[in-house]
Structure formats: structure tokens, C-alpha cells
Scaffold this motif. Structure first.
Motif, PDB file in Angstrom:
ATOM      1  N   PHE A  56      17.419  -6.966   7.793  1.00 38.91           N
ATOM      2  CA  PHE A  56      16.283  -7.109   6.880  1.00 38.91           C
ATOM      3  C   PHE A  56      14.999  -6.997   7.676  1.00 38.91           C
ATOM      4  O   PHE A  56      14.842  -7.647   8.714  1.00 38.91           O
ATOM      5  CB  PHE A  56      16.353  -8.469   6.157  1.00 38.91           C
ATOM      6  CG  PHE A  56      15.486  -8.542   4.944  1.00 38.91           C
ATOM      7  CD1 PHE A  56      15.854  -7.913   3.760  1.00 38.91           C
ATOM      8  CD2 PHE A  56      14.275  -9.234   4.985  1.00 38.91           C
ATOM      9  CE1 PHE A  56      15.049  -7.989   2.631  1.00 38.91           C
ATOM     10  CE2 PHE A  56      13.469  -9.313   3.858  1.00 38.91           C
ATOM     11  CZ  PHE A  56      13.859  -8.684   2.693  1.00 38.91           C
ATOM     12  N   SER A  75      15.847  -3.246   3.322  1.00 34.02           N
ATOM     13  CA  SER A  75      17.182  -3.812   3.471  1.00 34.02           C
ATOM     14  C   SER A  75      18.203  -2.692   3.682  1.00 34.02           C
ATOM     15  O   SER A  75      17.833  -1.538   3.900  1.00 34.02           O
ATOM     16  CB  SER A  75      17.521  -4.679   2.263  1.00 34.02           C
ATOM     17  OG  SER A  75      17.168  -4.026   1.076  1.00 34.02           O
ATOM     18  N   GLU A 162      17.576  -9.026  -3.529  1.00 35.87           N
ATOM     19  CA  GLU A 162      17.807  -9.274  -2.098  1.00 35.87           C
ATOM     20  C   GLU A 162      16.505  -9.657  -1.390  1.00 35.87           C
ATOM     21  O   GLU A 162      16.525 -10.350  -0.370  1.00 35.87           O
ATOM     22  CB  GLU A 162      18.469  -8.050  -1.434  1.00 35.87           C
ATOM     23  CG  GLU A 162      17.549  -6.925  -0.991  1.00 35.87           C
ATOM     24  CD  GLU A 162      17.112  -6.018  -2.149  1.00 35.87           C
ATOM     25  OE1 GLU A 162      17.406  -6.333  -3.325  1.00 35.87           O
ATOM     26  OE2 GLU A 162      16.440  -5.002  -1.864  1.00 35.87           O
ATOM     27  N   ASN A 166      15.968 -13.067   0.828  1.00 34.33           N
ATOM     28  CA  ASN A 166      15.757 -12.957   2.273  1.00 34.33           C
ATOM     29  C   ASN A 166      14.364 -13.297   2.774  1.00 34.33           C
ATOM     30  O   ASN A 166      14.181 -13.579   3.946  1.00 34.33           O
ATOM     31  CB  ASN A 166      16.101 -11.543   2.737  1.00 34.33           C
ATOM     32  CG  ASN A 166      17.592 -11.313   2.797  1.00 34.33           C
ATOM     33  OD1 ASN A 166      18.270 -11.838   3.675  1.00 34.33           O
ATOM     34  ND2 ASN A 166      18.112 -10.565   1.837  1.00 34.33           N
TER      35      ASN A 166
END
Lengths: 192, 192
Positions: A56, A75, A162, A166
Motif C-alpha cells: 500500500f 494498492s 481498501e 489501510n
DNA sequence: TTTCGTTCTTGTCATTTGGAAAGAATAATA
DNA sequence: TATTATTCTTTCCAAATGACAAGAACGAAA
């Protein structure tokens, strides 16, 4: 080269011949980036880019008040590149930092040029990627103008979960163009 | 082809050989667009683009409330294209309308492809153009996030005075992501 | 010139968002 | 576990901007 090489997902047999695929992949170098280290730093001229296999990455600019503004999150399967720097040879104005240990594949500009000018499918593919990034940027623009803070957050939550998982609240906030205070309020409001 | 053909400014001898220049230019067709008519309309698949010799064009999207949001202004020497539609074969989501009678040069996709894959300089040039548009979009994004309404207006005034001169207050307002009321107040404040 | 339609300005008030600072929660480290 | 640092939440208040509506200015066309 194993038959399930990661880059075969990117330069797939749908779009490339086996020979093209092998040639393209042969130029990439696998690299591991430690957590918190930088892929590029402000002022640097990019002569390579990365494709993320796992990890990431966040890019950010520093505004006139010295505040970090998140410009993008990257990502799995993303290309991590500053197009302006890579193609127009300007120094990048951003920092690109891995938030976790990141496995990626690196291609330098000269090799890119060789492939670009010799393989038709490679340039079609590159054009698609850049165009896709352009469209994404344009959509973000429109959202900034037409939707309020809460709607923008909900949109991000829906389209890029995501990122929510993250990235820190502060980083998400500047990406959405709001303060961390506001984002915290929004989250509370949603959870009720 | 006259020696001072408009397109020689775009495909200049700095970047192209005479032969390349002539071939490229030969594919373009000169077109005049009447005031208030559309170059493209929402839903349409673009299979050509324009380069503006003289005139002024505005593109806009319709938001979920049915409101027009100006997405871009195009003036002399601009390429008027929806990259996403042209390269990714998606229907455009915007309207592109000439504000005044506009003289431009049209190139269709098939001819573009021929040139793109046969002339190295042409694809380098195209890549630069798209990248430039991307960088511009990215900058607009950052301005939307870091600067307030007044600062954004002043920035536009400074960097693109022709937009201020040619576009209506309402159109400029939606381009900057503010209401016409606010923009009117900003103008008053500046004039004091 | 008169009329009509559009654009721009202005006023009032509501809403959204930001700024600053304190406290709570969480994670990182000794 | 104790300590420290970081991130997140909350509060209070201020500033920026929007919504709505009325009126002024301007331009186009009869």
C-alpha cells in the motif's frame, strides 16, 4: 520465469502474445520497499515506475502552508507513477511513501521507451493505463465539485474500501479535501 | 497546403520532419462550428477529435440534480477531446458546446491510429499532450482542495484570462465549484 | 424604443465546514 | 506494566459558502 508470474496478470495473454509478454516482463525488476520508505521524493526526476504486487502506497504533496495533502492511494495491481515527471521530465512535486512493506516491479524509462516504440500492444496498453488514470482524476474532480464531504466519504467507502482499511483518518481526510475533525464527525454520524 | 498552415504550429518542425508534418496534416479536415452548436453530446462515442484554430468551447456535465457543471474551457490551439471516450470507447458523459463560431481541425480515430503506430514522433507528441492534460487536471484537483473560492478565482484570472473574458459568470462559477452568488460577491470584493 | 429574456447583483438567513484545543483511545516502546 | 507518542473524538465558536428570492443591468429582437 514461473508460469504464474505476477506480471502476467498485468500484461495478460488477452492483450499480448507469449513472446511479447516474455520480453516485456524480462525488463522488470522485482523490488521490496520497506514500510515507511519512499518510492519517490519531491524534486526527483522519475526515470522508472513501479507496479504494485502487494502493499500500500500513499502519495502526498505539501501545500503552501506546509500541510500534507494526500493525492492518491495505490494498492495491489496499481501502477505507481508520476506521469508528468516520467513523460515530461519535470521533477515530481510529491512524496510517494509505502505504508506497509511493499513488493513491486520496477521498469526504467529507457526500457519503457524500447518497448513502447517496438511493441504495438505495449503502447496501446500504456495509452489505456494513462487514459484510465486521467478519467479517474476527472471523476474525482467532479465529485469534489458536486458532492459534499459526507457524500464524498461514502463514495470512497463504496468504491475503494481498501483505502478506508489501510489509510489513517488524517490521510483520508486530506484526500477528500476535508479536515480530520469533519471526517471524524462524519464517521460518527454514519455509525448512528 | 500553404506554408503557414495553422496545424504547422501544432505539429511543428521542431518535433516533426517535413514529410511527417505533411502526412499528419493531410488527414485533418477543416470544420467550422456555428455558435451554440455541439461538438459532442452526452452518450455519443467519439471517433474523432478537434484542434481549435479559433473560437471558444465549453464542456459540461449534468449532475444528479440536473445542474450543469462546467468541466473545461477550450480556446485557441487546444485539443478538444474526451480522452476516455476516444481511447477507451466509452460514451462521453459530457456536452461540448461552442460559445462562438469556431474554426477547427478534425481527425478521426482510424487515421489517428495509423499515424500513432507509424510515426514515432506522432506518438511521442500524443503522449505528451495527454500527459499535459493529466497534469492540468491534477493541478485543478489540488487547487480545489487547498484553496478557497476567492483564491481559485484569482488563480484562474491569472493563468487563464481568456476564460474570464469569454465565459459567463455562471459557467465560471460551476467550473470553480462555487455558486454564482459567491462568485458575484468575490468579484465585488476584488473590485473594491 | 419597448418588450422580453437572460445574466448579474444584492440581501437575508441557514448550513456546512474549519480552527483550536482538550480529552479519550489506541498503539508503540521501554 | 508504566510511559510516551500518535491518532481519533469531541466541544465551542468563527468563517465560508449555499439557498432562495427580489431587483438591477444588460442585450436581443420585435
Amino acid at each position: 520465469m514461473t508460469s504464474n508470474h505476477f506480471l502476467k496478470n498485468i500484461y495478460s495473454e488477452e492483450n499480448f502474445s507469449k513472446a511479447e509478454q516474455e520480453e516485456i516482463i524480462s525488463y522488470f525488476k522485482k523490488t521490496t520497499i520497506e514500510k515507511d520508505t519512499f518510492l519517490y521524493k519531491e524534486g526527483q526526476y522519475l526515470d522508472y515506475f513501479y507496479i504494485l504486487e502487494k502493499g500500500f502506497v500513499r502519495s502526498y504533496a505539501i501545500d503552501f502552508n506546509g500541510k500534507e495533502i494526500t493525492t492518491e492511494f495505490y494498492s495491489n495491481h496499481s501502477i505507481v507513477i508520476d506521469w508528468g515527471s516520467f513523460f515530461l521530465k519535470n521533477p515530481t512535486q510529491e512524496f510517494y511513501q509505502a505504508s506497509v512493506e511493499t513488493i513491486c516491479w520496477k521498469l526504467n524509462f529507457d526500457d519503457f521507451q524500447k518497448l513502447f516504440h517496438s511493441i504495438k500492444n505495449f503502447r496501446e496498453n500504456g495509452r489505456k493505463t494513462l487514459t484510465g488514470n486521467y478519467v479517474q482524476m476527472k471523476n474525482k474532480n467532479l465529485l469534489l465539485i458536486t458532492e459534499n464531504a459526507k457524500e464524498r466519504y461514502l463514495h470512497l467507502l463504496k468504491t475503494r474500501p481498501e483505502v478506508i482499511q489501510n489509510a489513517s483518518l488524517k490521510h483520508i481526510a486530506t484526500y477528500l479535501g476535508i479536515t480530520d475533525t469533519s471526517l471524524s464527525r462524519i464517521r460518527k454520524e454514519i455509525s448512528l
